[in-house]
Design an enzyme around this catalytic site. Structure first.
Site, short mmCIF file in Angstrom:
data_model
loop_
_atom_site.label_atom_id
_atom_site.label_comp_id
_atom_site.label_asym_id
_atom_site.label_seq_id
_atom_site.Cartn_x
_atom_site.Cartn_y
_atom_site.Cartn_z
N GLY A 11 51.71 24.89 65.04
CA GLY A 11 51.41 26.06 65.87
C GLY A 11 50.17 25.83 66.71
O GLY A 11 49.12 25.46 66.20
N GLY A 13 48.81 28.25 68.90
CA GLY A 13 48.28 29.50 69.44
C GLY A 13 46.76 29.44 69.33
O GLY A 13 46.18 28.36 69.19
N PHE A 14 46.10 30.59 69.37
CA PHE A 14 44.63 30.62 69.26
C PHE A 14 44.16 29.90 68.00
O PHE A 14 43.23 29.11 68.03
CB PHE A 14 44.12 32.06 69.19
CG PHE A 14 44.09 32.77 70.51
CD1 PHE A 14 44.05 32.07 71.70
CD2 PHE A 14 44.10 34.16 70.56
CE1 PHE A 14 44.01 32.73 72.92
CE2 PHE A 14 44.07 34.83 71.77
CZ PHE A 14 44.03 34.12 72.95
N VAL A 79 59.38 23.39 63.43
CA VAL A 79 59.30 23.07 62.00
C VAL A 79 60.30 23.95 61.27
O VAL A 79 60.30 25.17 61.42
CB VAL A 79 57.87 23.28 61.47
CG1 VAL A 79 57.84 23.13 59.96
CG2 VAL A 79 56.91 22.30 62.13
N GLU A 170 47.02 49.10 77.75
CA GLU A 170 46.93 48.22 78.92
C GLU A 170 48.24 48.23 79.71
O GLU A 170 48.24 48.25 80.94
CB GLU A 170 46.61 46.78 78.46
CG GLU A 170 45.16 46.58 78.10
CD GLU A 170 44.91 45.25 77.39
OE1 GLU A 170 43.75 44.86 77.30
OE2 GLU A 170 45.87 44.60 76.93
C1 LIG Z 1 50.32 41.54 74.24
C2 LIG Z 1 49.18 41.10 73.34
C3 LIG Z 1 47.87 41.43 73.69
C4 LIG Z 1 46.81 41.00 72.88
N1 LIG Z 1 45.53 41.29 73.26
C5 LIG Z 1 44.50 40.84 72.52
C6 LIG Z 1 43.14 41.06 72.92
O1 LIG Z 1 42.88 41.69 73.95
N2 LIG Z 1 42.15 40.58 72.12
C7 LIG Z 1 42.42 39.87 70.98
O2 LIG Z 1 41.48 39.43 70.31
N3 LIG Z 1 43.68 39.65 70.58
C8 LIG Z 1 44.72 40.10 71.32
N4 LIG Z 1 46.00 39.88 70.91
C9 LIG Z 1 46.23 39.20 69.64
C10 LIG Z 1 46.11 37.71 69.78
O3 LIG Z 1 46.72 37.25 70.97
C11 LIG Z 1 46.78 37.11 68.56
O4 LIG Z 1 46.10 37.58 67.42
C12 LIG Z 1 46.72 35.61 68.60
O5 LIG Z 1 47.39 35.11 69.73
C13 LIG Z 1 47.35 35.07 67.34
O6 LIG Z 1 47.16 33.70 67.37
P1 LIG Z 1 47.91 32.76 66.36
O7 LIG Z 1 47.45 31.36 66.67
O8 LIG Z 1 47.77 33.26 64.98
O9 LIG Z 1 49.47 32.93 66.71
P2 LIG Z 1 50.27 32.67 68.06
O10 LIG Z 1 49.41 32.79 69.27
O11 LIG Z 1 51.48 33.53 67.97
O12 LIG Z 1 50.70 31.13 67.96
C14 LIG Z 1 51.67 30.68 67.07
C15 LIG Z 1 52.21 29.35 67.60
O13 LIG Z 1 53.05 28.79 66.61
C16 LIG Z 1 54.23 28.29 67.23
N5 LIG Z 1 55.27 28.31 66.21
C17 LIG Z 1 55.71 29.38 65.50
N6 LIG Z 1 56.64 29.00 64.62
C18 LIG Z 1 56.80 27.66 64.77
C19 LIG Z 1 57.64 26.68 64.14
N7 LIG Z 1 58.49 27.01 63.16
N8 LIG Z 1 57.56 25.40 64.56
C20 LIG Z 1 56.72 25.04 65.55
N9 LIG Z 1 55.89 25.92 66.17
C21 LIG Z 1 55.94 27.21 65.78
C22 LIG Z 1 54.50 29.23 68.39
O14 LIG Z 1 55.27 28.60 69.40
C23 LIG Z 1 53.07 29.54 68.86
O15 LIG Z 1 52.64 28.64 69.87
C24 LIG Z 1 47.08 40.28 71.69
C25 LIG Z 1 48.40 39.95 71.35
C26 LIG Z 1 49.44 40.36 72.16
C27 LIG Z 1 50.86 39.99 71.77
#
Ligand SMILES: Cc1cc2nc3c(=O)[nH]c(=O)nc-3n(C[C@H](O)[C@H](O)[C@H](O)COP(=O)(O)OP(=O)(O)OC[C@H]3O[C@@H](n4cnc5c(N)ncnc54)[C@H](O)[C@@H]3O)c2cc1C
Length: 198
Positions: A11, A13-14, A79, A170
């Site tokens: 993953g 993401g952030f 995965v 928003e």
């Molecule tokens: C519309 C929206 C607005 C937001 N606004 C804010 C804000 O203003 N401020 C703030 O702090 N937070 C905000 N958030 C929350 C923040 O964006 C999330 O908390 C953050 O992106 C979560 O990060 P993460 O890395 O946990 O997950 P994600 O960003 O969801 O990343 C998960 C990654 O894992 C990958 N993945 C998943 N399953 C698999 C698999 N089986 N195999 C391979 N890859 C996989 C996905 O492709 C993805 O790239 C917002 C969220 C949304 C949806």
């Protein structure tokens, strides 16, 4: 000879990206696996959903982030399982062994037992969700423009958002701006609804 531990991050993401950036500076071999080839800046998805930004504005290729880092390998794959016993991540038939594993696969939206709502009210977590919402909003304006029925026009240009957290608020603001500023110049129907005339 010193053998570096192999860290696998699932993953980008952030969470995964932040961990990987920090780990890339340490003496470890790093493998990043994401089913997409880009990191998505989710907080601005609502801007894509309301046509303020394009998907490329909020996506960054993961390979570009780690360009030139010889100890970092990026794999675009999904995965499907983790074999904890043998310390390996599975992607279909492909396996990648790890010494240390970080699972940062994010979360999905929930309908709290009302999954039947999903077709009418899609979540907003991925670019595809944003493009679907954008299509629905813009089509509503097109249909409102085409109808001569004032009540139907009012119905088509009434948007309901469930959830008034940051995303909902928003999104509401962006839809209002779209209707009152951006599209008002192009759609006569939008102006008629805003001024309460038919
Ligand atoms: C519309 C929206 C607005 C937001 N606004 C804010 C804000 O203003 N401020 C703030 O702090 N937070 C905000 N958030 C929350 C923040 O964006 C999330 O908390 C953050 O992106 C979560 O990060 P993460 O890395 O946990 O997950 P994600 O960003 O969801 O990343 C998960 C990654 O894992 C990958 N993945 C998943 N399953 C698999 C698999 N089986 N195999 C391979 N890859 C996989 C996905 O492709 C993805 O790239 C917002 C969220 C949304 C949806």
């Amino acid at each position: 000879m010193c053998i570096m531990p192999h860290v696998v991050v699932i993953g980008c993401g952030f969470a995964g990206l932040t961990a990987a950036k920090a780990l890339a500076k340490l003496p470890v071999q790093l493998t990043l696996i994401d089913r997409r080839n880009h990191h998505l800046f989710q907080p601005l998805l609502y801007q894509v959903a309301t046509a303020g930004l394009s998907p490329a504005d909020i996506s960054m290729p993961i390979r570009a982030v780690f360009r030139g880092r010889r100890k970092v390998r990026v794999l675009m794959d999904e995965v499907t399982a983790i074999d904890v016993e043998s310390r390996a991540v599975k992607m279909g038939d492909h396996r990648v062994a790890y010494d240390v594993l970080i699972v940062a696969t994010g979360a999905r939206h929930a309908y709290f037992g009302h999954d039947d709502w999903e077709p009418f009210a899609p979540g907003l977590k991925q670019v595809e969700d944003a493009l679907d919402i954008r299509r629905r909003i813009l089509l509503a304006f097109e249909r409102a423009e085409a109808t001569d029925d004032a009540a139907e026009r009012q119905r088509l240009l009434t948007f309901a958002i469930v959830g008034a957290g940051p995303t909902g608020v928003e999104l509401a603001g962006a839809i209002a701006e779209l209707a009152k500023v951006a599209l008002a110049m192009d759609f006569a129907a939008s102006i008629r609804v805003r001024h309460g005339c038919c």
